[in-house]
Design a protein around this motif. Structure first.
Motif, PDB file in Angstrom:
ATOM      1  N   ASP A   1      31.260 -14.053  48.524  1.00  0.00           N
ATOM      2  CA  ASP A   1      31.680 -13.995  49.907  1.00  0.00           C
ATOM      3  C   ASP A   1      32.283 -12.529  50.524  1.00  0.00           C
ATOM      4  O   ASP A   1      32.777 -11.876  49.544  1.00  0.00           O
ATOM      5  CB  ASP A   1      33.210 -14.739  49.966  1.00  0.00           C
ATOM      6  CG  ASP A   1      32.600 -16.255  49.961  1.00  0.00           C
ATOM      7  OD1 ASP A   1      32.825 -16.976  50.878  1.00  0.00           O
ATOM      8  OD2 ASP A   1      32.507 -16.666  48.713  1.00  0.00           O
ATOM      9  N   PHE A   2      31.635 -12.082  51.636  1.00  0.00           N
ATOM     10  CA  PHE A   2      31.986 -10.802  51.854  1.00  0.00           C
ATOM     11  C   PHE A   2      32.519 -10.767  53.350  1.00  0.00           C
ATOM     12  O   PHE A   2      32.083 -11.636  54.245  1.00  0.00           O
ATOM     13  CB  PHE A   2      30.751  -9.817  51.767  1.00  0.00           C
ATOM     14  CG  PHE A   2      30.195  -9.697  50.456  1.00  0.00           C
ATOM     15  CD1 PHE A   2      30.431  -8.343  49.844  1.00  0.00           C
ATOM     16  CD2 PHE A   2      29.595 -10.729  49.678  1.00  0.00           C
ATOM     17  CE1 PHE A   2      30.019  -7.958  48.614  1.00  0.00           C
ATOM     18  CE2 PHE A   2      29.155 -10.364  48.537  1.00  0.00           C
ATOM     19  CZ  PHE A   2      29.209  -9.132  47.919  1.00  0.00           C
ATOM     20  N   GLY A   3      33.462  -9.765  53.555  1.00  0.00           N
ATOM     21  CA  GLY A   3      34.060  -9.802  54.732  1.00  0.00           C
ATOM     22  C   GLY A   3      33.924  -8.542  55.747  1.00  0.00           C
ATOM     23  O   GLY A   3      33.926  -7.371  55.076  1.00  0.00           O
ATOM     24  N   GLU A   4      33.479  -8.687  56.832  1.00  0.00           N
ATOM     25  CA  GLU A   4      33.523  -7.548  57.820  1.00  0.00           C
ATOM     26  C   GLU A   4      34.353  -7.394  58.907  1.00  0.00           C
ATOM     27  O   GLU A   4      34.704  -8.479  59.421  1.00  0.00           O
ATOM     28  CB  GLU A   4      32.106  -7.339  58.651  1.00  0.00           C
ATOM     29  CG  GLU A   4      31.223  -7.089  57.271  1.00  0.00           C
ATOM     30  CD  GLU A   4      30.754  -5.648  56.809  1.00  0.00           C
ATOM     31  OE1 GLU A   4      31.453  -4.822  57.616  1.00  0.00           O
ATOM     32  OE2 GLU A   4      30.360  -5.422  55.696  1.00  0.00           O
ATOM     33  N   ASN A   5      34.706  -6.200  59.420  1.00  0.00           N
ATOM     34  CA  ASN A   5      35.735  -6.201  60.407  1.00  0.00           C
ATOM     35  C   ASN A   5      35.213  -6.047  61.742  1.00  0.00           C
ATOM     36  O   ASN A   5      35.564  -6.559  62.938  1.00  0.00           O
ATOM     37  CB  ASN A   5      36.503  -4.780  60.385  1.00  0.00           C
ATOM     38  CG  ASN A   5      37.544  -4.849  59.483  1.00  0.00           C
ATOM     39  OD1 ASN A   5      37.514  -5.588  58.177  1.00  0.00           O
ATOM     40  ND2 ASN A   5      39.027  -4.639  59.772  1.00  0.00           N
ATOM     41  N   ARG A   6      33.864  -5.748  61.860  1.00  0.00           N
ATOM     42  CA  ARG A   6      33.054  -5.358  63.229  1.00  0.00           C
ATOM     43  C   ARG A   6      31.869  -6.446  63.072  1.00  0.00           C
ATOM     44  O   ARG A   6      31.320  -6.590  62.090  1.00  0.00           O
ATOM     45  CB  ARG A   6      32.592  -3.965  63.318  1.00  0.00           C
ATOM     46  CG  ARG A   6      33.734  -3.077  63.269  1.00  0.00           C
ATOM     47  CD  ARG A   6      33.277  -1.592  63.387  1.00  0.00           C
ATOM     48  NE  ARG A   6      34.194  -0.696  63.380  1.00  0.00           N
ATOM     49  CZ  ARG A   6      35.035  -0.123  64.612  1.00  0.00           C
ATOM     50  NH1 ARG A   6      34.724  -0.970  65.799  1.00  0.00           N
ATOM     51  NH2 ARG A   6      36.191   0.617  64.470  1.00  0.00           N
ATOM     52  N   VAL A   7      31.742  -6.863  64.145  1.00  0.00           N
ATOM     53  CA  VAL A   7      30.565  -8.108  64.533  1.00  0.00           C
ATOM     54  C   VAL A   7      29.263  -7.324  64.232  1.00  0.00           C
ATOM     55  O   VAL A   7      28.392  -8.058  63.324  1.00  0.00           O
ATOM     56  CB  VAL A   7      30.627  -8.644  65.838  1.00  0.00           C
ATOM     57  CG1 VAL A   7      29.347  -9.332  66.212  1.00  0.00           C
ATOM     58  CG2 VAL A   7      31.820  -9.419  65.851  1.00  0.00           C
ATOM     59  N   ASN A   8      28.896  -6.127  64.787  1.00  0.00           N
ATOM     60  CA  ASN A   8      27.680  -5.534  64.532  1.00  0.00           C
ATOM     61  C   ASN A   8      27.281  -5.179  63.153  1.00  0.00           C
ATOM     62  O   ASN A   8      26.088  -5.458  62.583  1.00  0.00           O
ATOM     63  CB  ASN A   8      27.438  -4.071  65.394  1.00  0.00           C
ATOM     64  CG  ASN A   8      27.526  -4.505  66.986  1.00  0.00           C
ATOM     65  OD1 ASN A   8      27.602  -5.745  67.186  1.00  0.00           O
ATOM     66  ND2 ASN A   8      27.685  -3.401  67.434  1.00  0.00           N
ATOM     67  N   GLU A   9      28.150  -4.762  62.272  1.00  0.00           N
ATOM     68  CA  GLU A   9      28.104  -4.451  61.029  1.00  0.00           C
ATOM     69  C   GLU A   9      27.785  -5.739  60.163  1.00  0.00           C
ATOM     70  O   GLU A   9      26.922  -5.809  59.314  1.00  0.00           O
ATOM     71  CB  GLU A   9      29.082  -3.693  60.278  1.00  0.00           C
ATOM     72  CG  GLU A   9      28.839  -2.832  59.056  1.00  0.00           C
ATOM     73  CD  GLU A   9      29.935  -1.844  58.701  1.00  0.00           C
ATOM     74  OE1 GLU A   9      29.848  -1.403  57.472  1.00  0.00           O
ATOM     75  OE2 GLU A   9      30.964  -1.558  59.474  1.00  0.00           O
ATOM     76  N   LEU A  10      28.554  -6.680  60.554  1.00  0.00           N
ATOM     77  CA  LEU A  10      28.499  -8.246  59.738  1.00  0.00           C
ATOM     78  C   LEU A  10      26.746  -8.444  60.257  1.00  0.00           C
ATOM     79  O   LEU A  10      26.234  -8.909  59.155  1.00  0.00           O
ATOM     80  CB  LEU A  10      29.350  -8.960  60.516  1.00  0.00           C
ATOM     81  CG  LEU A  10      29.432 -10.477  59.799  1.00  0.00           C
ATOM     82  CD1 LEU A  10      30.660 -11.192  59.824  1.00  0.00           C
ATOM     83  CD2 LEU A  10      28.251 -11.507  60.298  1.00  0.00           C
ATOM     84  N   LEU A  11      26.478  -8.500  61.277  1.00  0.00           N
ATOM     85  CA  LEU A  11      25.181  -9.081  61.645  1.00  0.00           C
ATOM     86  C   LEU A  11      23.920  -8.199  60.781  1.00  0.00           C
ATOM     87  O   LEU A  11      22.847  -8.538  60.532  1.00  0.00           O
ATOM     88  CB  LEU A  11      24.961  -8.899  63.013  1.00  0.00           C
ATOM     89  CG  LEU A  11      25.773  -9.795  63.943  1.00  0.00           C
ATOM     90  CD1 LEU A  11      25.725  -9.794  65.537  1.00  0.00           C
ATOM     91  CD2 LEU A  11      25.607 -11.267  63.783  1.00  0.00           C
ATOM     92  N   SER A  12      24.276  -6.813  60.832  1.00  0.00           N
ATOM     93  CA  SER A  12      23.258  -6.166  60.641  1.00  0.00           C
ATOM     94  C   SER A  12      23.139  -6.347  58.952  1.00  0.00           C
ATOM     95  O   SER A  12      22.064  -6.292  58.137  1.00  0.00           O
ATOM     96  CB  SER A  12      23.665  -4.517  60.639  1.00  0.00           C
ATOM     97  OG  SER A  12      22.921  -3.597  59.663  1.00  0.00           O
ATOM     98  N   LYS A  13      24.265  -6.446  58.099  1.00  0.00           N
ATOM     99  CA  LYS A  13      24.168  -6.745  56.668  1.00  0.00           C
ATOM    100  C   LYS A  13      23.747  -8.124  56.393  1.00  0.00           C
ATOM    101  O   LYS A  13      23.046  -8.299  55.472  1.00  0.00           O
ATOM    102  CB  LYS A  13      25.666  -6.529  55.977  1.00  0.00           C
ATOM    103  CG  LYS A  13      25.949  -5.201  56.027  1.00  0.00           C
ATOM    104  CD  LYS A  13      27.497  -4.820  55.502  1.00  0.00           C
ATOM    105  CE  LYS A  13      27.462  -3.227  55.386  1.00  0.00           C
ATOM    106  NZ  LYS A  13      29.073  -3.087  55.054  1.00  0.00           N
TER     107      LYS A  13
END
Length: 225
Positions: A53-65
């Motif tokens: 499980d990994f958490g991102e603050n920004r939508v764009n960064e989450l989608l890229s990863k």
């Protein structure tokens, strides 16, 4: 890689000890590795250690990863702007930051269009800090009762952030308050609500949060630095 591995072993030990103090097993606590500013290769290495499980603050960064690492549970832990709702719904395991009613409506609307459930946590501003987002604790009952109108949105728990403080004990009363709020409402059988998750605790205070009932902890610097 060796540093992350050592950090992970240390974190697992602390989770186990804190869970034991709260009468639970470490397996009942999920670590969400906060991977903002962390490159894809480092995330891949952490995943290879058994972190799922990994958490991102920004939508764009989450989608890229997410595109590069599809076999991971991705959590959105940062504030979500309504204009990003169309991009994130259907692409995340859990949104931790439902902090206002208009956002709830937009998420529900988008989930209905896609015919997909939208799992979220209600963010509560327990500390009362003006700069922090989130519903007031006194608003929680009203929000849960109003959840019956949702078609796609599902509330799976509560989230809060304690003030950054070198002494984790100062966060304990806030974590305890969130746990008590959950206990107050957990058996009221609200439609579209299942308060199974308590997301609280970060690198500096996750052990205290677990002792007070957290079952999701968001850990970044203690793992990656």
């Amino acid at each position: 890689m060796e540093k992350i591995k050592n950090n992970w072993e240390s974190i697992k030990n602390k989770i186990e000890q804190a869970a034991f103090k709260s009468g639970r097993k470490a397996s009942e606590v999920t670590l969400v590795a906060v991977s903002k500013t962390v490159d894809i290769e480092t995330v891949r290495r952490a995943h290879s250690l058994g972190i799922n499980d990994f958490g991102e603050n920004r939508v764009n960064e989450l989608l890229s990863k997410r595109e590069s690492l599809p076999g991971i549970n991705w959590h959105l832990i940062g504030r979500l702007q309504t204009n990003k709702v169309k991009d994130i719904v259907g692409r995340t395991t859990l949104i931790h930051s439902l902090d206002r009613w208009r956002l709830a409506q937009e998420l529900d609307k988008r989930g209905l269009v896609l015919e997909q459930e939208v799992p979220v946590l209600i963010q509560l501003n327990i500390s009362g800090e003006e700069q922090k987002a989130g519903f007031k604790p006194t608003e929680l009952g009203e929000v849960l009762a109003a959840a019956e109108q949702f078609k796609a949105l599902r509330i799976y728990g509560l989230m809060t952030m304690a003030p950054l403080d070198p002494d984790p004990e100062r966060a304990r009363p806030l974590f305890r308050e969130l746990f008590q709020l959950r206990q107050k409402f957990i058996d009221r059988n609200y439609k579209n609500v299942n308060l199974k998750y308590l997301s609280m605790g970060m690198s500096q205070d996750y052990a205290v949060a677990i002792e007070e009932g957290a079952n999701l902890v968001r850990i970044g610097s203690a793992l990656f630095h």
